[in-house]
Motif scaffolding. Sequence first.
Motif, mmCIF file in Angstrom:
data_model
loop_
_atom_site.group_PDB
_atom_site.id
_atom_site.type_symbol
_atom_site.label_atom_id
_atom_site.label_comp_id
_atom_site.label_asym_id
_atom_site.label_seq_id
_atom_site.Cartn_x
_atom_site.Cartn_y
_atom_site.Cartn_z
ATOM 1 N N LEU A 262 2.955 0.876 10.903
ATOM 2 C CA LEU A 262 2.541 2.737 10.384
ATOM 3 C C LEU A 262 1.438 1.883 8.841
ATOM 4 C CD1 LEU A 262 2.482 5.168 9.998
ATOM 5 C CD2 LEU A 262 4.749 5.297 8.147
ATOM 6 N N ALA A 263 1.988 1.228 8.372
ATOM 7 C CA ALA A 263 1.347 0.650 7.403
ATOM 8 C C ALA A 263 -0.478 0.391 7.477
ATOM 9 C CB ALA A 263 1.611 -0.882 6.012
ATOM 10 N N ALA A 264 -0.077 -0.790 8.927
ATOM 11 C CA ALA A 264 -1.546 -0.802 9.749
ATOM 12 C C ALA A 264 -2.606 0.596 9.508
ATOM 13 C CB ALA A 264 -1.456 -1.632 10.758
ATOM 14 N N GLU A 265 -2.078 1.569 10.452
ATOM 15 C CA GLU A 265 -2.083 2.625 10.279
ATOM 16 C C GLU A 265 -3.047 3.344 9.119
ATOM 17 O OE1 GLU A 265 -3.488 4.669 13.019
ATOM 18 O OE2 GLU A 265 -3.165 2.552 14.095
ATOM 19 N N MET A 266 -2.239 2.506 7.738
ATOM 20 C CA MET A 266 -3.067 3.487 7.294
ATOM 21 C C MET A 266 -3.955 3.265 6.799
ATOM 22 S SD MET A 266 0.552 3.859 5.161
ATOM 23 C CE MET A 266 1.834 6.246 5.611
ATOM 24 N N TYR A 267 -4.277 1.872 6.677
ATOM 25 C CA TYR A 267 -5.205 1.166 6.742
ATOM 26 C C TYR A 267 -6.025 1.596 7.271
ATOM 27 C CZ TYR A 267 -7.327 -2.925 5.419
ATOM 28 O OH TYR A 267 -8.067 -4.204 4.457
ATOM 29 N N ARG A 268 -6.281 1.547 8.208
ATOM 30 C CA ARG A 268 -7.312 1.711 9.418
ATOM 31 C C ARG A 268 -8.182 3.070 8.937
ATOM 32 N NH1 ARG A 268 -3.600 -0.097 13.120
ATOM 33 N NH2 ARG A 268 -4.344 -2.276 13.558
ATOM 34 N N MET A 269 -7.057 4.009 8.180
ATOM 35 C CA MET A 269 -7.460 5.745 8.490
ATOM 36 C C MET A 269 -7.797 5.819 6.880
ATOM 37 S SD MET A 269 -5.370 8.375 6.643
ATOM 38 C CE MET A 269 -4.627 9.325 8.137
ATOM 39 N N ILE A 270 -7.083 3.991 5.778
ATOM 40 C CA ILE A 270 -8.165 3.733 4.210
ATOM 41 C C ILE A 270 -9.911 3.596 4.752
ATOM 42 C CG2 ILE A 270 -8.337 2.907 2.534
ATOM 43 C CD1 ILE A 270 -6.027 2.177 2.738
ATOM 44 N N SER A 271 -10.305 2.938 6.195
ATOM 45 C CA SER A 271 -11.280 2.212 5.863
ATOM 46 C C SER A 271 -12.647 3.502 6.676
ATOM 47 C CB SER A 271 -11.124 0.684 6.752
ATOM 48 O OG SER A 271 -12.183 0.245 7.139
ATOM 49 N N LYS A 272 -11.482 3.982 8.032
ATOM 50 C CA LYS A 272 -12.825 5.246 8.199
ATOM 51 C C LYS A 272 -13.291 6.220 7.263
ATOM 52 C CE LYS A 272 -12.460 7.421 12.398
ATOM 53 N NZ LYS A 272 -11.827 8.109 13.717
ATOM 54 N N ALA A 273 -11.863 6.386 6.429
ATOM 55 C CA ALA A 273 -11.893 7.888 5.273
ATOM 56 C C ALA A 273 -13.529 7.274 4.478
ATOM 57 C CB ALA A 273 -10.949 8.486 5.353
ATOM 58 N N THR A 274 -13.075 6.339 3.488
ATOM 59 C CA THR A 274 -13.482 5.899 2.231
ATOM 60 C C THR A 274 -14.979 6.044 2.850
ATOM 61 O OG1 THR A 274 -12.592 3.610 3.190
ATOM 62 C CG2 THR A 274 -11.684 5.221 1.075
ATOM 63 N N GLY A 275 -15.122 4.811 3.812
ATOM 64 C CA GLY A 275 -16.813 5.089 4.748
ATOM 65 C C GLY A 275 -17.360 6.440 5.271
ATOM 66 N N GLY A 276 -16.320 6.817 5.918
ATOM 67 C CA GLY A 276 -17.562 8.359 5.588
ATOM 68 C C GLY A 276 -17.981 9.348 4.704
ATOM 69 N N GLU A 277 -17.109 8.559 3.453
ATOM 70 C CA GLU A 277 -17.400 9.329 2.232
ATOM 71 C C GLU A 277 -18.456 8.893 1.293
ATOM 72 O OE1 GLU A 277 -16.767 12.126 0.765
ATOM 73 O OE2 GLU A 277 -15.352 12.665 2.753
ATOM 74 N N GLY A 278 -19.225 7.658 1.850
ATOM 75 C CA GLY A 278 -19.945 6.970 1.092
ATOM 76 C C GLY A 278 -19.222 5.187 0.141
ATOM 77 N N TYR A 279 -18.166 5.639 0.321
ATOM 78 C CA TYR A 279 -17.383 3.656 -0.375
ATOM 79 C C TYR A 279 -18.105 2.911 0.664
ATOM 80 C CZ TYR A 279 -15.540 7.100 -3.417
ATOM 81 O OH TYR A 279 -14.489 7.963 -4.167
ATOM 82 N N GLU A 280 -17.902 1.933 0.036
ATOM 83 C CA GLU A 280 -18.827 0.228 0.047
ATOM 84 C C GLU A 280 -16.881 -0.402 0.702
ATOM 85 O OE1 GLU A 280 -20.436 -3.933 -0.205
ATOM 86 O OE2 GLU A 280 -19.986 -2.688 -1.747
ATOM 87 N N HIS A 281 -16.704 -0.576 1.599
ATOM 88 C CA HIS A 281 -15.355 -1.386 1.822
ATOM 89 C C HIS A 281 -15.646 -2.710 1.059
ATOM 90 C CE1 HIS A 281 -11.280 -2.407 4.359
ATOM 91 N NE2 HIS A 281 -10.933 -2.968 2.961
ATOM 92 N N TYR A 282 -15.452 -2.656 0.438
ATOM 93 C CA TYR A 282 -15.979 -4.599 -0.528
ATOM 94 C C TYR A 282 -15.195 -5.838 -0.790
ATOM 95 C CZ TYR A 282 -14.767 -4.451 -4.958
ATOM 96 O OH TYR A 282 -14.022 -3.888 -6.655
ATOM 97 N N GLU A 283 -13.456 -5.445 -0.327
ATOM 98 C CA GLU A 283 -12.814 -6.053 0.185
ATOM 99 C C GLU A 283 -11.634 -5.576 -0.095
ATOM 100 O OE1 GLU A 283 -9.352 -8.548 -2.208
ATOM 101 O OE2 GLU A 283 -9.810 -6.302 -2.499
#
Lengths: 423, 600
Positions: A262-283
Amino acid sequence: MGECWSSSGDDFILNRSSHREFLHCLLSGFRYSILRYNHFVSKQAGLYIHIPFCARKCAYCNFNTTDFFDDLADNYIRALETEIVFWGARLVEELSKKLSIDTIYFGGGTPSIVEAGQLARIIAACQSAFDVSRDAEITVEINPSTFSRQKIEGWRDAGINRASVGVQSFLDRELVSLSRTHTAADARQTVDALREAGFANISLDLIAGLPHQTLKDWEFNLCEALRLRPEHLSLYLLEIKEGTQLYAEIKRNRQPRPDDDLAAEMYRMISKATGGEGYEHYEISNFALDHLRSRHNMKYWTDAPFYGMGCGAHSYDGRARWVNILRTESYIDSIAGNGFAIGERRELSLEDRASEALFMGLRLREGIDLAAFRREFSIDVADRYRDELENLAEAGLVEMRDDRLRLTLEGMLLSNEVFVNFV
Amino acid sequence: MTDSSLIRNFSIIAHIDHGKSTLADRLLEKTGALSEREMSEQVLDAMDLERERGITIKAHAVRLNYLARDGQTYLLNLIDTPGHVDFSYEVSRSLSACEGALLVVDASQGVEAQTLANTYLALDHNLHLIPVINKIDLPGAEPDRVKEEIEHTIGLETDNALLISAKMGTGVEDVLEAIVREVPPPAGQQAAPLKALIFDSWFDSYRGVVVLMRVIDGVIRPGMRVLLMDAEKEYLVDALGVLTPKPREIDSLGAGEVGFFTASIKTVADVEIGDTVTEAARQTQTPFPGFKRIKPMVFAGLYPIESNRYEELRDALDKLRLNDSSFFYEPEASAALGFGFRCGFLGLLHMEIVQERLEREFDLELITTAPNVRYRVTTTSGEVMELDSPSKLPDPGKIERIEEPIIRAMIMTNDEYVGPLFALLEEKRGTQMGFEYLTPKRVLLTYELPLAEIMLDFYDRLKSLSRGYASFDYELTGYREGKLVKLDILVAGEQVDALSLIIHNETAYARGRALVERMRQLIPRQMFEVAIQAAIGNKVIARETIKAMGKNVIAKCYGGDITRKRKLLEKQKEGKKRMKRVGRVEIPQEAFLAVLKVKE
């Protein structure tokens, strides 16, 4: 960072003779070529200042914290000033000029619990002891329960230009279960007040994967965070650490053990949602708008020097890592006696440094520049870890392109599986 | 030299926990061989492992001086025997060195299968048996019922059975008197050429091999040139001695006496249990009968978890063999496990003991593959070969037939557990040979079944089905053809040779399914999805999938505490070292033994 330092292990106080030995070793013990070291010190350093005080300990925290008392805080701030003066002088002796720094980071504990004026005194001490660059990033970690308009203006006037707000969750029931002393509304008000005071670089901390937290709950938290449009986000997957209240509760079956999938799912969600809002997943856990990365934390990931002031603070000068005495009172005593308060020190071989540069550097999405790494450490990573990297690439955890080695998104989730090859 | 009319050689036959060691201790105490202060508990079981497991692995002999009620001082040799079926040949040799035996039976437990097996052995050697009923002080003691059992199962007169409590010391002197009165003195010829039976040996780093023997005829002296008749090797005797139990040198040992000699012998492999010692210059005409060369029955691969410790393992095996010539080993290479050794053991307990000693005394971490028996394979071209490893099995198309070793098992149990035991024995391909009520409650089951079937979980299940009441012993009877197939396990598409099994066709499917299920539980989640399959030839009969790992990440930054991160990673690395990497998959040690624990 929100919170800080491991509090496990006994304080180790240097006696007088080992003090002298220590200084000798600090000032003369060049482990590798002067050339390499000069290259290293040309990197600008960061300064970390630890404020250990907390109104209450959080359920997930095993960092070095202590209850807040005005008197103790006064003494502590004075000790910090002394330590800053000590290191300023020591480094002038070594470098023949003041150490050049471009970040100051107030972490804790809860740095926002002390008076703004006290932080201003520390900053002033830093400015006289070190060569603080004009555009230095100066961050304070804020617990939403401790803010006031007056404090925020005080911070701004003292030169603090970045605020890191420990939101953790926008769901009050989750905040209660974490023993946080604030509500979601407090967090929103803190951000509003910071904006009003003119803070243009705000970071929010949130934790994903809490016990009982559903994917929907996390989606809500994430959306709320993005709605405030902070310049920076630190989104952590919960770690259950020994010695915390949460660890004990899970062990006694009072709380469910969080599900890794579940945590892994949340993590994938984070990366996708932040990317969509223009955030750079830099670390692994960090996201930035408009390249407003945490300049201070970048020191840790790019093998740059940093000096930690205060109890339990960590330092790295390219040759050794050391940690200050953990207990607040012992720290104050040691500063009063010696001017410094080193607890434990670990000398690094070139090999150690390379290994740490590798597993820290890979935390960044941009990964490791293999040519630069070869120059710095005379190690050809692709060649030395050929088999391991082949396996990891086959499993889809790393990729090698344009002479850079980096983690994939899945590689970030399983980054320990990658890093373990380099220690 | 002692007048042989004053010598009594005896051993003690008992089931585990029926009090053999305690009785031995009392005998030593009573005869003053050791003061109470010197008695470390249970002197005869010297090896740590023996003490922990409560069994005797090696035989020993102790010489006792006993002033009997008739006023004469007798020389009693207590010859201890190993207490486990794996060592039945050693037991038979030790019994050969005696004229009598104490048959010790627990007053509440009664006769057990092991007692029975060893009693039969003793009767085969014409030993005089003295029934001793022990633990009569316990509340559950039923000496009369136990007497009845002894009479019924063994046919031994129990009117004069001794009722004792070794623990309390009750009746111990009567035991000594009975030995003097009932055990016949040895009947050897002092003047005849030397003939001595070797029944034990061990390695001493100062003296070389110490050989324990019973002199049948003649006399042995230091400086004598002796011949080991089967080994056809001559040695010069350096020293002679007896164990009291402390070793004491002596200048001669005559017919009927028990003692040791040393002769600068380098390894115990040069000294075979059961061989006859004679004087090189004046040889006996007939060696002592019954000599057999020990042949291992159970085989398994032993591999170091860390491949680079192969040499260390070899050195450890070499050293261990100095003291235990009954296991054999040869280098073996496994595609999955790298370099290791195929080892042969007398039985499962022997295997466990060797493995445990390697791990404990030599600090090695080992993977032991599932044990297997020795199969006899006849190929279509008529060639007959004996295989000690499933991986050596030829292509199924080239096999005419496979034969496997068969045992006769004796199981004693209370009658209420007979039902479940029948089911178990049937599952294990057993054929009933006998079903006999010994008393209204105790039943003796005799079955023939393949040795391979007791290799896996038989003993544990026997114990749990009978709530610990059933006891079990067996002897080998021969080879028989079976419908056997090789079951392979594939991990992530790669066959793991070390997990292959030879099993009966009918159980292959169930076992294959159970095995992959168990492997799924034992193999931790990896960086990628892993398929576990069971296959016979090219046919996959079962499959399980291990999902890829969810997360393994240090999310937080911990304010530059990189040392903490390094320590965490180092800990994870240590954990990985304890696993064996097969292809891309890391398999923990336990998974290789999963085949042992799986129920069908």
